[in-house]
Write a protein that holds these residues in place. Structure first.
Motif, PDB file in Angstrom:
ATOM      1  N   GLN A  71      -4.629 -53.197 -58.074  1.00 33.68           N
ATOM      2  CA  GLN A  71      -4.696 -51.736 -58.244  1.00 33.68           C
ATOM      3  C   GLN A  71      -4.287 -50.938 -57.011  1.00 33.68           C
ATOM      4  N   ARG A 110      -0.797 -41.231 -58.106  1.00 39.64           N
ATOM      5  CA  ARG A 110      -0.585 -41.632 -56.728  1.00 39.64           C
ATOM      6  C   ARG A 110      -0.835 -43.138 -56.594  1.00 39.64           C
ATOM      7  N   LYS A 111      -0.223 -43.712 -55.556  1.00 41.11           N
ATOM      8  CA  LYS A 111      -0.400 -45.134 -55.303  1.00 41.11           C
ATOM      9  C   LYS A 111      -1.874 -45.479 -55.170  1.00 41.11           C
ATOM     10  N   GLY A 112      -2.316 -46.450 -55.938  1.00 40.12           N
ATOM     11  CA  GLY A 112      -3.703 -46.907 -55.877  1.00 40.12           C
ATOM     12  C   GLY A 112      -4.652 -46.131 -56.768  1.00 40.12           C
ATOM     13  N   LYS A 113      -4.147 -45.098 -57.484  1.00 43.83           N
ATOM     14  CA  LYS A 113      -5.022 -44.256 -58.300  1.00 43.83           C
ATOM     15  C   LYS A 113      -4.783 -44.435 -59.805  1.00 43.83           C
ATOM     16  N   VAL A 114      -4.026 -45.466 -60.184  1.00 41.85           N
ATOM     17  CA  VAL A 114      -3.776 -45.710 -61.619  1.00 41.85           C
ATOM     18  C   VAL A 114      -5.066 -46.210 -62.250  1.00 41.85           C
ATOM     19  N   GLU A 155      -2.090 -51.338 -54.848  1.00 37.77           N
ATOM     20  CA  GLU A 155      -0.663 -51.365 -54.548  1.00 37.77           C
ATOM     21  C   GLU A 155       0.206 -50.860 -55.689  1.00 37.77           C
ATOM     22  N   VAL A 156      -0.414 -50.517 -56.831  1.00 41.22           N
ATOM     23  CA  VAL A 156       0.365 -50.144 -58.016  1.00 41.22           C
ATOM     24  C   VAL A 156       0.706 -48.664 -57.993  1.00 41.22           C
ATOM     25  N   GLU A 157       1.972 -48.357 -58.306  1.00 36.94           N
ATOM     26  CA  GLU A 157       2.431 -46.965 -58.440  1.00 36.94           C
ATOM     27  C   GLU A 157       2.993 -46.770 -59.841  1.00 36.94           C
ATOM     28  N   LEU A 158       2.524 -45.755 -60.543  1.00 29.54           N
ATOM     29  CA  LEU A 158       3.067 -45.399 -61.850  1.00 29.54           C
ATOM     30  C   LEU A 158       3.360 -43.899 -61.869  1.00 29.54           C
ATOM     31  N   LYS A 159       4.347 -43.526 -62.653  1.00 29.75           N
ATOM     32  CA  LYS A 159       4.734 -42.125 -62.741  1.00 29.75           C
ATOM     33  C   LYS A 159       3.540 -41.264 -63.146  1.00 29.75           C
TER      34      LYS A 159
END
Length: 443
Positions: A36, A45-49, A38-42
């Protein structure tokens, strides 16, 4: 996770492994939580998915990884706890083929365990070591052979005909169907008659020729000739004989010795004696090794994994078939059945192989990097000009490395056995040693 024994007959083992859906789910969540930060989704923010979105996006892929890791982990733990060592790669298959997400995973694992190897008291082994001294006669014979290899040729009398063993200096042009072909011509070529360095039948036709003569030599290239466009073709070589020379043996003296890197004749004789005795020692070791393996075979008895015996018997049968059919270089042939004799030999090889592996492990025998490098270099010499490519090929091929390592390991274990055994030296003649070596080949 549950591991339940389903088969225990001789060396055959079977187990049912169950990984519950809850365990899988927990492992998937752990992996997602680990990923989690390190994950980036549209839109995030990075780490907040959110975990729910991560699970929807990556859960299926994670589930496959977790299933494999869970089964592998269960197998590894089983082997650690039980102490079993599988003879070959365990057979693993999933039994609930209609599995869907939310179900437990049920797997069957079966294998043949390596047997317990009994302790062997190596001190009870007694073997005889044959010792052969290089006699003066053998040294003189080897000297004469060296002189023959260093022989020169001198011109025969004018008008003398060539004989087998002579050297003829020739110009030649080879033609197939009347057309000269590449590599089929040469000038001032020194050809030793009887050397078999040319196409079969070529040299024999030049016996009896004289300097100044011209002669057409007709030969047929072998069917397996390396140049496909010439294989099986008839060729005519137009030869001009420029010189006929008779062989002249080199004098056995200090000058001959210097040609072979010795200071003088006595030094060369000493080198020859040392080389001969090293050859005798190598042959004697082979005889002593066979005798030692025979005694080890008599000392131990234990169950053998059927799969190893079957695989070894098939390999023996296949190898012997190719020895009996040397013209077949590929494996495009029918199935070769292993006979009872092949199986009996396979049982001996497997039994001794397992025993030597156990003895080597207990004695902490290891093959060093230097020994492996030396073995690879020895093999590489068989491919002149391609040594580096061969070396790199071996470095990238674990199976080939094992094939080179195995005989080195075995010889080091045999040396360990010799150290523990009672070895009695017996001086014998060269003929006695030769007879013992020939008997090895007959077995």
């Amino acid at each position: 996770m549950q591991v339940t024994e389903t088969l225990n007959e001789g060396l055959k083992r079977g187990y049912a492994i169950t990984v519950t859906a809850a365990e899988l789910d927990e492992k998937v969540n752990e992996k997602l939580a680990e990923a989690q930060p390190e994950v980036e989704l549209k839109g995030f923010r990075k780490g907040k998915v959110p975990m729910a979105l991560l699970r929807k996006q990556f859960g299926q892929r994670m589930l496959g990884e977790v299933m494999q890791e869970a089964v592998d982990g269960a197998m590894n733990k089983h082997f650690e706890d039980s102490g079993d060592r599988p003879a070959m790669q365990p057979e693993v298959k999933m039994t609930n083929e209609d599995w869907k997400e939310g179900d437990d995973v049920n797997v069957e694992m079966s294998y043949e365990a390596l047997p317990e190897i009994p302790e062997v008291d190596l001190s009870v082994i007694s073997v005889e070591k044959m010792v052969v001294k290089a006699e003066d006669e053998a040294v003189e014979e080897a000297l004469q052979n060296l002189a023959d290899t260093a022989k020169d040729f001198e011109a025969r009398e004018e008008g003398a005909a060539s004989e087998d063993g002579d050297q003829v200096v020739i110009d030649f042009v080879g033609k197939v169907d009347g057309e000269a072909f590449e590599g089929g011509s040469a000038e001032d070529y020194p050809l030793a008659l009887g050397s078999n360095s040319f196409i079969p039948g070529f040299e024999e036709q030049l016996v009896g020729v004289k300097a100044g003569e011209e002669k057409d030599v007709t030969v047929t290239f072998p069917e397996d000739y390396q140049a496909d466009h010439l294989a099986g073709k008839e060729a005519v070589f137009s030869c001009t004989i420029k010189e006929v020379k008779a062989p002249k043996a080199a004098e056995i003296d200090d000058e001959l010795a210097k040609k072979f890197g010795a200071e003088d004749l006595e030094g060369l004789k000493a080198q020859i004696r040392e080389r001969l005795e090293a050859e005798y020692a190598g042959a004697a070791r082979a005889v002593m090794k066979r005798a030692t393996l025979d005694k080890l075979d008599e000392l131990v008895s234990f169950d053998l994994p059927p799969s190893l015996v079957e695989a070894e018997a098939q390999q023996i049968a296949h190898q012997l078939w190719h020895e009996d059919n040397p013209d077949v270089h590929d494996h495009n042939h029918g199935e070769i059945e292993a006979t009872e004799e092949h199986t009996k030999l396979a049982e001996r090889r497997v039994r001794l192989g397992l025993l030597l592996a156990e003895l080597g492990q207990k004695a902490e025998v290891e093959v060093t990097d230097a020994e492996m490098t030396q073995a690879i270099m020895a093999q590489a010499r068989q491919y002149p000009g391609q040594e580096r490519q061969f070396f790199e090929f071996i470095q990238q091929n674990a199976q080939m490395q094992q094939q080179l390592r195995a005989p080195i390991f075995e010889d080091k274990v045999i040396d360990h056995v010799f150290d523990q055994a009672t070895v009695t030296e017996k001086e014998v003649s060269k003929d006695d040693l030769q007879k013992a070596v020939e008997e090895l080949d007959e077995e």
